[in-house]
Design a protein around this motif. Structure first.
Motif, PDB file in Angstrom:
ATOM      1  N   GLY A 170      48.011 134.554 -26.620  1.00 27.77           N
ATOM      2  CA  GLY A 170      46.816 134.381 -27.434  1.00 27.77           C
ATOM      3  C   GLY A 170      46.818 133.072 -28.205  1.00 27.77           C
ATOM      4  N   PRO A 171      45.758 132.814 -28.963  1.00 24.42           N
ATOM      5  CA  PRO A 171      45.607 131.554 -29.683  1.00 24.42           C
ATOM      6  C   PRO A 171      46.675 131.310 -30.746  1.00 24.42           C
ATOM      7  N   ASP A 172      47.308 132.378 -31.219  1.00 29.76           N
ATOM      8  CA  ASP A 172      48.332 132.223 -32.257  1.00 29.76           C
ATOM      9  C   ASP A 172      49.754 132.225 -31.697  1.00 29.76           C
ATOM     10  N   GLY A 173      49.896 132.166 -30.368  1.00 28.74           N
ATOM     11  CA  GLY A 173      51.216 132.111 -29.747  1.00 28.74           C
ATOM     12  C   GLY A 173      51.862 133.468 -29.521  1.00 28.74           C
ATOM     13  N   THR A 174      51.133 134.559 -29.792  1.00 30.09           N
ATOM     14  CA  THR A 174      51.672 135.890 -29.511  1.00 30.09           C
ATOM     15  C   THR A 174      51.230 136.329 -28.122  1.00 30.09           C
ATOM     16  N   TRP A 175      52.024 137.208 -27.523  1.00 32.41           N
ATOM     17  CA  TRP A 175      51.767 137.674 -26.166  1.00 32.41           C
ATOM     18  C   TRP A 175      51.265 139.105 -26.183  1.00 32.41           C
ATOM     19  N   GLN A 176      50.440 139.421 -25.190  1.00 29.10           N
ATOM     20  CA  GLN A 176      49.983 140.793 -25.006  1.00 29.10           C
ATOM     21  C   GLN A 176      50.145 141.163 -23.536  1.00 29.10           C
ATOM     22  N   LEU A 177      50.304 142.453 -23.295  1.00 28.41           N
ATOM     23  CA  LEU A 177      50.455 143.001 -21.954  1.00 28.41           C
ATOM     24  C   LEU A 177      49.218 143.825 -21.629  1.00 28.41           C
ATOM     25  N   THR A 178      48.644 143.598 -20.446  1.00 25.09           N
ATOM     26  CA  THR A 178      47.501 144.388 -19.984  1.00 25.09           C
ATOM     27  C   THR A 178      47.856 145.015 -18.639  1.00 25.09           C
ATOM     28  N   TRP A 179      47.615 146.333 -18.532  1.00 29.42           N
ATOM     29  CA  TRP A 179      47.726 147.016 -17.251  1.00 29.42           C
ATOM     30  C   TRP A 179      46.342 146.935 -16.636  1.00 29.42           C
ATOM     31  N   LEU A 180      46.175 146.051 -15.675  1.00 30.50           N
ATOM     32  CA  LEU A 180      44.875 145.807 -15.064  1.00 30.50           C
ATOM     33  C   LEU A 180      44.446 146.998 -14.210  1.00 30.50           C
ATOM     34  N   ARG A 181      43.179 147.334 -14.283  1.00 31.14           N
ATOM     35  CA  ARG A 181      42.652 148.428 -13.463  1.00 31.14           C
ATOM     36  C   ARG A 181      42.583 147.969 -12.016  1.00 31.14           C
ATOM     37  N   GLY A 182      42.990 148.855 -11.110  1.00 33.29           N
ATOM     38  CA  GLY A 182      42.955 148.566  -9.688  1.00 33.29           C
ATOM     39  C   GLY A 182      41.671 149.072  -9.055  1.00 33.29           C
ATOM     40  N   SER A 183      41.687 149.206  -7.737  1.00 36.77           N
ATOM     41  CA  SER A 183      40.492 149.625  -7.005  1.00 36.77           C
ATOM     42  C   SER A 183      40.267 151.134  -7.057  1.00 36.77           C
TER      43      SER A 183
ATOM     44  N   VAL B 116      48.347 146.021 -24.860  1.00 29.75           N
ATOM     45  CA  VAL B 116      49.224 146.233 -26.016  1.00 29.75           C
ATOM     46  C   VAL B 116      49.877 144.902 -26.390  1.00 29.75           C
ATOM     47  N   PRO B 117      50.111 144.687 -27.691  1.00 35.02           N
ATOM     48  CA  PRO B 117      50.785 143.459 -28.111  1.00 35.02           C
ATOM     49  C   PRO B 117      52.288 143.566 -27.877  1.00 35.02           C
ATOM     50  N   LEU B 118      52.916 142.433 -27.609  1.00 33.52           N
ATOM     51  CA  LEU B 118      54.369 142.367 -27.523  1.00 33.52           C
ATOM     52  C   LEU B 118      54.888 141.815 -28.847  1.00 33.52           C
ATOM     53  N   PRO B 119      56.048 142.271 -29.286  1.00 30.66           N
ATOM     54  CA  PRO B 119      56.560 141.803 -30.566  1.00 30.66           C
ATOM     55  C   PRO B 119      56.925 140.320 -30.520  1.00 30.66           C
ATOM     56  N   ARG B 120      56.536 139.603 -31.542  1.00 31.91           N
ATOM     57  CA  ARG B 120      56.867 138.175 -31.638  1.00 31.91           C
ATOM     58  C   ARG B 120      58.363 138.051 -31.909  1.00 31.91           C
ATOM     59  N   GLY B 121      59.032 137.273 -31.075  1.00 33.75           N
ATOM     60  CA  GLY B 121      60.465 137.091 -31.251  1.00 33.75           C
ATOM     61  C   GLY B 121      61.263 138.319 -30.878  1.00 33.75           C
ATOM     62  N   GLY B 122      60.694 139.210 -30.081  1.00 36.03           N
ATOM     63  CA  GLY B 122      61.367 140.447 -29.720  1.00 36.03           C
ATOM     64  C   GLY B 122      61.608 140.561 -28.237  1.00 36.03           C
ATOM     65  N   SER B 123      62.205 141.683 -27.868  1.00 36.55           N
ATOM     66  CA  SER B 123      62.483 141.949 -26.466  1.00 36.55           C
ATOM     67  C   SER B 123      62.236 143.419 -26.179  1.00 36.55           C
ATOM     68  N   GLY B 124      62.181 143.747 -24.896  1.00 36.33           N
ATOM     69  CA  GLY B 124      61.961 145.124 -24.491  1.00 36.33           C
ATOM     70  C   GLY B 124      61.848 145.221 -22.988  1.00 36.33           C
ATOM     71  N   GLU B 125      61.274 146.332 -22.539  1.00 36.03           N
ATOM     72  CA  GLU B 125      61.160 146.577 -21.108  1.00 36.03           C
ATOM     73  C   GLU B 125      59.848 147.294 -20.811  1.00 36.03           C
ATOM     74  N   ILE B 126      59.259 146.937 -19.681  1.00 38.36           N
ATOM     75  CA  ILE B 126      58.084 147.617 -19.158  1.00 38.36           C
ATOM     76  C   ILE B 126      58.519 148.257 -17.847  1.00 38.36           C
ATOM     77  N   VAL B 127      58.229 149.543 -17.672  1.00 41.78           N
ATOM     78  CA  VAL B 127      58.581 150.241 -16.442  1.00 41.78           C
ATOM     79  C   VAL B 127      57.301 150.736 -15.785  1.00 41.78           C
ATOM     80  N   VAL B 128      57.113 150.343 -14.523  1.00 42.64           N
ATOM     81  CA  VAL B 128      56.015 150.850 -13.696  1.00 42.64           C
ATOM     82  C   VAL B 128      56.648 151.892 -12.781  1.00 42.64           C
ATOM     83  N   GLN B 129      56.358 153.159 -13.023  1.00 43.42           N
ATOM     84  CA  GLN B 129      56.989 154.265 -12.308  1.00 43.42           C
ATOM     85  C   GLN B 129      56.031 154.853 -11.276  1.00 43.42           C
ATOM     86  N   ASP B 130      56.474 154.921 -10.023  1.00 43.44           N
ATOM     87  CA  ASP B 130      55.697 155.559  -8.961  1.00 43.44           C
ATOM     88  C   ASP B 130      55.596 157.045  -9.277  1.00 43.44           C
ATOM     89  N   ARG B 131      54.399 157.619  -9.155  1.00 43.73           N
ATOM     90  CA  ARG B 131      54.209 159.046  -9.420  1.00 43.73           C
ATOM     91  C   ARG B 131      54.621 159.924  -8.239  1.00 43.73           C
TER      92      ARG B 131
END
Length: 130
Positions: A63-76, A101-116
């Motif tokens: 974003g404009p202030d240097g923070t990151w966000q994560l978007t799960w884009l809608r598929g077909s 969702v916003p990601l923490p500035r100066g932070g870390s973590g994990e995103i998991v895409v799990q097959d149903r």
């Protein structure tokens, strides 16, 4: 700087790091990193036959202030064939289909895409260097 590390994991190789991919982008307004099957637009790409992951599935945008966000884009499809979870500081939360969702500035973590339907996932670790 946002650094991403991705591993595609199946039940057979859980815990393995073979096939790990990395990508990074400066924390400048408008910078984008994408995860999905379409290698032409995604910096981190999954196997072509992993249909639970859309052609462009996740988008990280600065974003404009240097923070990151994560978007799960809608598929077909109206309903996704996967689930997406964000874990930061040991706390996991679901990301809604089409949600951001916003990601923490100066932070870390994990995103998991799990097959149903099968025991396989795409695990994307992130580190935001402040």
């Amino acid at each position: 700087m946002l650094e991403l590390t991705m591993a595609a994991v199946t039940a057979a190789d859980a815990g393995a790091t073979a096939g790990m991919q990395m990508a990074e982008a400066p924390s400048e307004p408008g910078a984008v990193l994408r995860v999905g099957r379409d290698k032409s637009v995604c910096r981190l790409s999954t196997p072509d036959d992993w249909l639970f992951v859309s052609r462009v599935h996740l988008e990280f945008r600065c974003g404009p202030d240097g923070t990151w966000q994560l978007t799960w884009l809608r598929g077909s499809q109206p309903d996704p064939s996967s689930e997406v979870r964000l874990t930061v500081d040991g706390h996991a939360r679901a990301v809604s289909y089409g949600g951001t969702v916003p990601l923490p500035r100066g932070g870390s973590g994990e995103i998991v895409v799990q097959d149903r339907t099968e025991p396989r996932s795409v695990n994307v670790g992130f580190y935001h260097e402040a």
